[in-house]
Write a protein that holds these residues in place. Structure first.
Motif, short mmCIF file in Angstrom:
data_model
loop_
_atom_site.label_atom_id
_atom_site.label_comp_id
_atom_site.label_asym_id
_atom_site.label_seq_id
_atom_site.Cartn_x
_atom_site.Cartn_y
_atom_site.Cartn_z
N ASP A 1 4.96 -48.14 -145.36
CA ASP A 1 6.31 -48.56 -144.96
C ASP A 1 6.34 -49.38 -143.68
OD1 ASP A 1 7.24 -47.28 -147.19
OD2 ASP A 1 7.91 -45.48 -146.12
N ALA A 2 5.50 -49.05 -142.70
CA ALA A 2 5.49 -49.79 -141.43
C ALA A 2 5.06 -51.24 -141.64
CB ALA A 2 4.56 -49.11 -140.43
N PHE A 3 4.26 -51.49 -142.66
CA PHE A 3 3.72 -52.83 -142.89
C PHE A 3 4.60 -53.67 -143.81
CE2 PHE A 3 0.43 -49.98 -141.63
CZ PHE A 3 -0.24 -50.70 -140.66
N HIS A 4 5.62 -53.03 -144.36
CA HIS A 4 6.59 -53.70 -145.23
C HIS A 4 7.98 -53.17 -144.90
CE1 HIS A 4 3.36 -55.32 -147.71
NE2 HIS A 4 2.78 -54.14 -147.58
N PRO A 5 8.52 -53.54 -143.72
CA PRO A 5 9.82 -53.00 -143.31
C PRO A 5 10.93 -53.40 -144.28
CG PRO A 5 9.12 -54.77 -141.85
CD PRO A 5 7.99 -54.51 -142.77
N GLY B 1 11.58 -53.53 -137.75
CA GLY B 1 10.62 -54.61 -137.87
C GLY B 1 9.20 -54.12 -138.01
N TYR B 2 8.31 -54.86 -137.39
CA TYR B 2 6.88 -54.60 -137.53
C TYR B 2 6.27 -53.92 -136.29
CZ TYR B 2 6.90 -57.74 -141.57
OH TYR B 2 7.13 -58.33 -142.79
N ARG B 3 7.08 -53.40 -135.39
CA ARG B 3 6.55 -52.82 -134.14
C ARG B 3 5.48 -51.77 -134.37
NH1 ARG B 3 11.68 -51.30 -131.67
NH2 ARG B 3 12.60 -53.17 -132.49
N ALA B 4 5.74 -50.82 -135.23
CA ALA B 4 4.78 -49.74 -135.49
C ALA B 4 3.51 -50.29 -136.12
CB ALA B 4 5.40 -48.67 -136.39
N ALA B 5 3.66 -51.21 -137.05
CA ALA B 5 2.49 -51.80 -137.70
C ALA B 5 1.65 -52.59 -136.70
CB ALA B 5 2.93 -52.71 -138.85
N ALA B 6 2.30 -53.31 -135.80
CA ALA B 6 1.58 -54.11 -134.81
C ALA B 6 0.71 -53.22 -133.93
CB ALA B 6 2.56 -54.92 -133.96
N LYS B 7 1.21 -52.06 -133.55
CA LYS B 7 0.42 -51.13 -132.73
C LYS B 7 -0.82 -50.66 -133.48
CE LYS B 7 4.18 -49.42 -129.87
NZ LYS B 7 4.97 -48.26 -129.49
N ILE B 8 -0.66 -50.41 -134.76
CA ILE B 8 -1.80 -49.97 -135.58
C ILE B 8 -2.81 -51.11 -135.71
CG2 ILE B 8 -2.50 -49.22 -137.89
CD1 ILE B 8 0.30 -47.79 -138.01
N CYS B 9 -2.33 -52.30 -136.00
CA CYS B 9 -3.21 -53.46 -136.16
C CYS B 9 -3.97 -53.77 -134.87
CB CYS B 9 -2.43 -54.69 -136.60
SG CYS B 9 -1.84 -54.63 -138.31
N ALA C 1 7.95 -67.67 -147.93
CA ALA C 1 8.54 -66.82 -148.97
C ALA C 1 7.49 -66.18 -149.86
CB ALA C 1 9.49 -67.66 -149.82
N ASP C 2 6.30 -66.75 -149.89
CA ASP C 2 5.21 -66.22 -150.72
C ASP C 2 4.40 -65.15 -150.01
OD1 ASP C 2 5.88 -68.02 -152.74
OD2 ASP C 2 4.58 -69.57 -151.90
N ARG C 3 4.72 -64.84 -148.78
CA ARG C 3 3.94 -63.91 -147.98
C ARG C 3 4.77 -62.65 -147.72
NH1 ARG C 3 -0.13 -67.22 -145.99
NH2 ARG C 3 0.34 -69.37 -146.45
N HIS C 4 4.11 -61.53 -147.74
CA HIS C 4 4.82 -60.26 -147.57
C HIS C 4 4.01 -59.32 -146.68
CE1 HIS C 4 7.50 -61.53 -150.75
NE2 HIS C 4 6.42 -61.90 -151.42
N GLY C 5 4.70 -58.62 -145.82
CA GLY C 5 4.07 -57.58 -145.00
C GLY C 5 3.23 -58.11 -143.86
N MET C 6 2.81 -57.17 -143.03
CA MET C 6 1.95 -57.50 -141.89
C MET C 6 0.50 -57.35 -142.32
SD MET C 6 1.82 -56.03 -138.02
CE MET C 6 2.98 -57.23 -137.42
N TRP C 7 -0.30 -58.34 -141.98
CA TRP C 7 -1.74 -58.32 -142.21
C TRP C 7 -2.40 -58.72 -140.90
CZ3 TRP C 7 -4.32 -57.30 -146.85
CH2 TRP C 7 -3.52 -57.18 -147.98
N ALA C 8 -3.36 -57.95 -140.46
CA ALA C 8 -4.14 -58.28 -139.26
C ALA C 8 -3.26 -58.54 -138.04
CB ALA C 8 -5.06 -59.47 -139.53
#
Length: 127
Positions: free
Chosen positions: A18-22, A28-36, A59-66
């Motif tokens: 869920d954190a990587f796909h708010p 937003g992506y705050r929690a995911a950014a801390k993990i990354c 539009a073709d990109r989804h979620g946080m990566w790296a």
């Protein structure tokens, strides 16, 4: 060895997605950014996202990566392969600890290219 073996060490694999796909709840992506930020396989993750998403639009990109959000990855994909290679050369050079041969191997180019890119950067910084 599997091309996906790095995923075993990914910190996101040890958390919920869920954190990587708010969902637009405002967090937003705050929690995911801390993990990354703490993830040991961030570089492999970025390379995987690039292969997976290709040159698609935002539009073709989804979620946080790296540690990067879709809009950032879309902007990065707009740069040319040469610009990406030169940016990698400069990052490796600025980080230190690698000689020109090692940088050339990592950037898939020759040593002369490493010298040209770093000299051009140095000259631009001096101007």
């Amino acid at each position: 060895m599997s091309a996906y073996a790095w995923m075993d060490d990914a910190l996101c694999a040890q958390t919920g997605p869920d954190a990587f796909h708010p969902d637009g709840s405002g967090h937003g992506y705050r929690a995911a950014a801390k993990i990354c930020d703490a993830c040991p396989v961030r570089e492999a993750c970025a390379e995987h996202a690039t292969r997976l998403e290709g040159a698609g639009s935002h539009a073709d990109r989804h979620g946080m990566w790296a540690g990067t959000v879709p809009r950032t990855r879309a902007k990065q994909a707009e740069t040319t392969p040469k610009a990406q290679r030169d940016a990698l050369i400069l990052r490796l050079h600025d980080r230190g600890g690698m000689d020109a041969d090692e940088i050339a191997t990592a950037a898939d180019c020759n040593k002369r290219t490493v010298y040209r890119v770093t000299a051009t950067h140095r000259d631009q910084a001096a101007a």
